[in-house]
Scaffold this active site. Structure first.
Site, PDB file in Angstrom:
ATOM      1  N   HIS A   8     -38.661  13.131 -33.399  1.00 34.40           N
ATOM      2  CA  HIS A   8     -38.798  12.882 -34.844  1.00 34.40           C
ATOM      3  C   HIS A   8     -40.118  13.407 -35.389  1.00 34.40           C
ATOM      4  O   HIS A   8     -41.139  13.367 -34.707  1.00 34.40           O
ATOM      5  CB  HIS A   8     -38.586  11.404 -35.201  1.00 34.40           C
ATOM      6  CG  HIS A   8     -39.529  10.417 -34.577  1.00 34.40           C
ATOM      7  ND1 HIS A   8     -40.664   9.960 -35.213  1.00 34.40           N
ATOM      8  CD2 HIS A   8     -39.506   9.768 -33.378  1.00 34.40           C
ATOM      9  CE1 HIS A   8     -41.282   9.076 -34.445  1.00 34.40           C
ATOM     10  NE2 HIS A   8     -40.614   8.937 -33.326  1.00 34.40           N
ATOM     11  N   ASP A  54     -41.221  12.413 -38.500  1.00 32.54           N
ATOM     12  CA  ASP A  54     -41.841  11.443 -39.411  1.00 32.54           C
ATOM     13  C   ASP A  54     -42.767  10.522 -38.623  1.00 32.54           C
ATOM     14  O   ASP A  54     -42.668  10.426 -37.396  1.00 32.54           O
ATOM     15  CB  ASP A  54     -40.789  10.614 -40.161  1.00 32.54           C
ATOM     16  CG  ASP A  54     -39.942   9.730 -39.249  1.00 32.54           C
ATOM     17  OD1 ASP A  54     -39.609  10.164 -38.120  1.00 32.54           O
ATOM     18  OD2 ASP A  54     -39.612   8.599 -39.645  1.00 32.54           O
ATOM     19  N   ASP A  62     -46.700   9.644 -31.225  1.00 31.97           N
ATOM     20  CA  ASP A  62     -45.412   9.141 -31.732  1.00 31.97           C
ATOM     21  C   ASP A  62     -45.080   9.779 -33.071  1.00 31.97           C
ATOM     22  O   ASP A  62     -45.435   9.275 -34.104  1.00 31.97           O
ATOM     23  CB  ASP A  62     -45.490   7.612 -31.860  1.00 31.97           C
ATOM     24  CG  ASP A  62     -44.183   6.995 -32.299  1.00 31.97           C
ATOM     25  OD1 ASP A  62     -43.146   7.671 -32.277  1.00 31.97           O
ATOM     26  OD2 ASP A  62     -44.206   5.805 -32.691  1.00 31.97           O
ATOM     27  N   GLU A  67     -36.830   8.417 -38.248  1.00 30.43           N
ATOM     28  CA  GLU A  67     -36.787   7.506 -37.094  1.00 30.43           C
ATOM     29  C   GLU A  67     -37.560   6.236 -37.379  1.00 30.43           C
ATOM     30  O   GLU A  67     -37.120   5.143 -37.043  1.00 30.43           O
ATOM     31  CB  GLU A  67     -37.358   8.203 -35.851  1.00 30.43           C
ATOM     32  CG  GLU A  67     -36.974   7.511 -34.540  1.00 30.43           C
ATOM     33  CD  GLU A  67     -37.868   6.351 -34.147  1.00 30.43           C
ATOM     34  OE1 GLU A  67     -37.464   5.563 -33.296  1.00 30.43           O
ATOM     35  OE2 GLU A  67     -38.981   6.214 -34.707  1.00 30.43           O
ATOM     36  N   GLU A  68     -38.720   6.384 -38.007  1.00 32.99           N
ATOM     37  CA  GLU A  68     -39.577   5.213 -38.203  1.00 32.99           C
ATOM     38  C   GLU A  68     -39.061   4.264 -39.285  1.00 32.99           C
ATOM     39  O   GLU A  68     -39.616   3.185 -39.489  1.00 32.99           O
ATOM     40  CB  GLU A  68     -41.018   5.656 -38.533  1.00 32.99           C
ATOM     41  CG  GLU A  68     -41.702   6.469 -37.435  1.00 32.99           C
ATOM     42  CD  GLU A  68     -42.003   5.667 -36.157  1.00 32.99           C
ATOM     43  OE1 GLU A  68     -41.551   4.517 -36.043  1.00 32.99           O
ATOM     44  OE2 GLU A  68     -42.676   6.230 -35.275  1.00 32.99           O
ATOM     45  N   ASP A 118     -40.379  10.378 -26.262  1.00 34.26           N
ATOM     46  CA  ASP A 118     -40.852   9.485 -27.328  1.00 34.26           C
ATOM     47  C   ASP A 118     -41.137   8.109 -26.739  1.00 34.26           C
ATOM     48  O   ASP A 118     -40.996   7.091 -27.398  1.00 34.26           O
ATOM     49  CB  ASP A 118     -39.776   9.407 -28.433  1.00 34.26           C
ATOM     50  CG  ASP A 118     -40.299   8.789 -29.725  1.00 34.26           C
ATOM     51  OD1 ASP A 118     -41.530   8.786 -29.923  1.00 34.26           O
ATOM     52  OD2 ASP A 118     -39.473   8.302 -30.518  1.00 34.26           O
ATOM     53  N   HIS A 128     -48.541   3.446 -33.744  1.00 31.39           N
ATOM     54  CA  HIS A 128     -48.369   2.550 -34.903  1.00 31.39           C
ATOM     55  C   HIS A 128     -49.674   1.847 -35.298  1.00 31.39           C
ATOM     56  O   HIS A 128     -49.697   1.125 -36.280  1.00 31.39           O
ATOM     57  CB  HIS A 128     -47.276   1.484 -34.671  1.00 31.39           C
ATOM     58  CG  HIS A 128     -45.891   2.051 -34.530  1.00 31.39           C
ATOM     59  ND1 HIS A 128     -44.759   1.299 -34.802  1.00 31.39           N
ATOM     60  CD2 HIS A 128     -45.445   3.271 -34.173  1.00 31.39           C
ATOM     61  CE1 HIS A 128     -43.683   2.040 -34.586  1.00 31.39           C
ATOM     62  NE2 HIS A 128     -44.078   3.255 -34.206  1.00 31.39           N
TER      63      HIS A 128
HETATM   64  N1  BES Z   1     -41.332   5.952 -30.105  1.00 33.95           N
HETATM   65  C1  BES Z   1     -41.059   4.661 -30.610  1.00 33.95           C
HETATM   66  C2  BES Z   1     -40.269   3.782 -29.650  1.00 33.95           C
HETATM   67  C3  BES Z   1     -40.976   3.432 -28.366  1.00 33.95           C
HETATM   68  C4  BES Z   1     -42.299   3.100 -28.344  1.00 33.95           C
HETATM   69  C5  BES Z   1     -40.263   3.402 -27.198  1.00 33.95           C
HETATM   70  C6  BES Z   1     -42.917   2.786 -27.155  1.00 33.95           C
HETATM   71  C7  BES Z   1     -40.861   3.069 -26.023  1.00 33.95           C
HETATM   72  C8  BES Z   1     -42.207   2.776 -25.993  1.00 33.95           C
HETATM   73  C9  BES Z   1     -40.285   4.792 -31.927  1.00 33.95           C
HETATM   74  O1  BES Z   1     -40.843   5.763 -32.768  1.00 33.95           O
HETATM   75  C10 BES Z   1     -40.366   3.501 -32.679  1.00 33.95           C
HETATM   76  O2  BES Z   1     -41.428   3.146 -33.119  1.00 33.95           O
HETATM   77  N2  BES Z   1     -39.237   2.804 -32.838  1.00 33.95           N
HETATM   78  C11 BES Z   1     -39.167   1.619 -33.622  1.00 33.95           C
HETATM   79  C12 BES Z   1     -37.752   1.292 -33.982  1.00 33.95           C
HETATM   80  C13 BES Z   1     -37.260   1.868 -35.269  1.00 33.95           C
HETATM   81  C14 BES Z   1     -35.861   1.372 -35.526  1.00 33.95           C
HETATM   82  C15 BES Z   1     -38.152   1.609 -36.438  1.00 33.95           C
HETATM   83  C16 BES Z   1     -39.695   0.436 -32.868  1.00 33.95           C
HETATM   84  O3  BES Z   1     -39.559   0.370 -31.626  1.00 33.95           O
HETATM   85  O4  BES Z   1     -40.237  -0.443 -33.521  1.00 33.95           O
HETATM   86 MN    MN Z   2     -41.207   7.514 -31.790  1.00 33.88          MN
HETATM   87 MN    MN Z   3     -42.641   4.834 -33.718  1.00 33.51          MN
END
Ligand code: BES
Ligand code: MN
Ligand code: MN
Length: 453
Positions: free
Chosen positions: A83, A85, A116, A149-150, A176, A423
């Site tokens: 992603h 974004d 990320d 994605e975010e 990711d 984040h």
């Molecule tokens: N890359 C992350 C997910 C992630 C982080 C997987 C660390 C494993 C280890 C992804 O960009 C993310 O932040 N996903 C969100 C979910 C989405 C539905 C907003 C999350 O996990 O909060």
């Molecule tokens: Mn991610």
């Molecule tokens: Mn993320």
């Protein structure tokens, strides 16, 4: 391959810097132009790397970048997902250097999206370039890089459903996620799902004088706090009835295997500056963030939060609550259970409204497959270490979606570290991980093609 990466390393990084300078925050419409710009940047760089048929696929939201390099129909196909974004950079004042002005310190790139997922996604473009420039791409590859994605990938399901032929592949490859450490590379074998809800508690029909009414009328903030506090018992179990019904019990063998992962509780606490960890009784820290569901308040507000003191008994209180899910919980089931329970525990003195946000399903990836074996061999070759399988706590909803819609499994070949602070303010990505990642991805294709024969 290594020589090519070494020779072009400065340019690779310059290009990544250009991408990191674009503040593609999908959550905030103020950045709409920039999100679109980042999508076009990625499309162009994908083309320059040697991909064909590159395009920006329009959706109801931000476009999806597509491109492919089909060398032979009879060879297997890898679908790369990532992603472009990023999360909002707030709070800006906690960044040591500006979030959208990438800076190198201690061998790491600091910028929002560094790990990320811009830094990790970009490794795939550079791996493609490296393979093509060395006449060494051994299989077909397709790219699908999204810009939402975010914020929950809301337009992805329909895109995937409408483009099953275009996206047809033998395996999905995603960078990711993270590894345990550079000394202990790992392969992510599972992700948690997500239910995300917003709650609104309404008391009196207007804000009241807290002296005139305080004591006689329910304060929605107090009520909300009590309701939230009741969602967990003293053992850290979630009290929502039937919440654990579909939680798959992880076998003692797998738990014993997990316990072998190199992990120091002391270092973990030190890294976070906390004196103690906390969580569900009967489970270790690693288990709590990987194989157990959770419930967390992500934000809570209401009443007066401006300067000074205002004596007010507020009319409303709000909270955003997330629940991380594990197999075989589903986000629909858990969101419904939450809603029913939260409404049922509301005292008569207030009204409660629960609004679901996005969700996502948990996923586990097989370790006895050719693609997993290829990832294992690639890490072994490039890192000179045996990778450790490890489940992670974050969520990538597309993994379950690909499995459901395209009947294709995913390999999670990410190289982030906990210290990357995704984040958070001062997000970073190690230069070592960036270059090592490009090399590992190149090696993955080689092993995957060889093992598929
Ligand atoms: N890359 C992350 C997910 C992630 C982080 C997987 C660390 C494993 C280890 C992804 O960009 C993310 O932040 N996903 C969100 C979910 C989405 C539905 C907003 C999350 O996990 O909060
Ligand atoms: Mn991610
Ligand atoms: Mn993320």
């Amino acid at each position: 391959m290594k020589a090519y990466i070494e020779k072009n390393k400065d340019r690779f990084l310059d290009e990544l810097f250009d991408l990191l300078r674009i503040p593609s925050v999908s959550a905030d419409s103020k950045f709409e132009e920039d999100v679109l710009k980042a999508g076009e940047f990625v499309r162009q760089k994908l083309e320059e790397a040697g991909a064909e048929n590159t395009e920006l696929c329009q959706t109801a939201g931000y476009p999806i970048v597509y491109g492919d390099k089909m060398i032979d129909e009879s060879l297997p196909t890898v679908l790369v997902y990532g992603h472009y974004d990023v999360q909002p950079a707030d709070p800006y004042e906690l960044w040591e250097t500006a979030p959208f002005e990438p800076t190198i310190r201690n061998e790491k790139v600091y910028a929002r999206g560094a790990a990320d997922d811009k830094g990790q996604m970009y490794m795939h473009l550079k791996a493609l370039e490296t393979l093509l420039q060395n006449d060494a791409l051994p299989c077909n590859v397709k790219f699908m890089i999204e810009g939402e994605e975010e914020i929950g990938s809301n337009n992805l399901e329909i895109f995937v459903k409408e483009n099953t032929a275009k996206l047809k592949a033998d395996v999905v490859l995603i960078s990711d996620t993270g590894i345990i450490s550079n000394e202990h590379p790992s392969i992510t074998t599972g992700l948690r799902g997500l239910s995300y809800v917003e709650v609104e508690v309404t008391g009196p029909n207007r804000d009241l004088h807290s002296g005139m009414y305080g004591g006689a009328v329910a304060n929605p903030i107090n009520v909300l706090c009590e309701m939230i506090a009741s969602l967990k018992d003293e053992d850290g179990h979630i009290t929502i009835p039937n919440f654990y019904d579909n939680v798959l019990t992880v076998s003692e063998e797998e738990r014993a295997e997990m316990a072998k992962a190199p992990f120091s509780e002391e270092e973990y606490k030190k890294m976070l500056d906390i004196d103690a960890t906390e969580g569900e009784k009967g489970f270790s820290t690693l288990e709590r963030v990987a194989i157990r569901p959770t419930l967390d308040v992500n934000g809570i507000w209401g009443g007066y939060i401006g300067e000074g003191a205002k004596t007010v008994l507020p009319s409303k209180a709000y909270a955003k609550i997330s629940m991380r899910l594990v197999p075989n919980q589903t986000s629909e089931e858990i969101t419904n259970l939450f809603q029913q329970h939260f409404e049922s525990i509301a005292p008569k003195s207030v009204k409660v409204k629960v609004s679901p946000h996005h969700g996502g399903e948990p996923a586990v990836t097989p370790t006895d497959s050719i693609p997993y074996q290829a990832a294992h061999e690639a890490i072994k070759e490039v890192w000179n270490k045996e990778p450790i399988p490890m489940r992670e706590g974050g969520s990538i909803p597309i993994v379950a979606l690909f499995e459901h819609e395209l009947k294709v499994k995913t390999v999670l070949l990410g190289f982030g570290l906990d210290e990357d602070a995704i984040h958070s303010p001062n997000e970073s990505y190690g230069l070592f991980n960036f270059y090592q990642g490009i090399e590992t991805i190149c090696a993955f294709y080689q092993h995957f093609a060889k093992l598929s024969k």
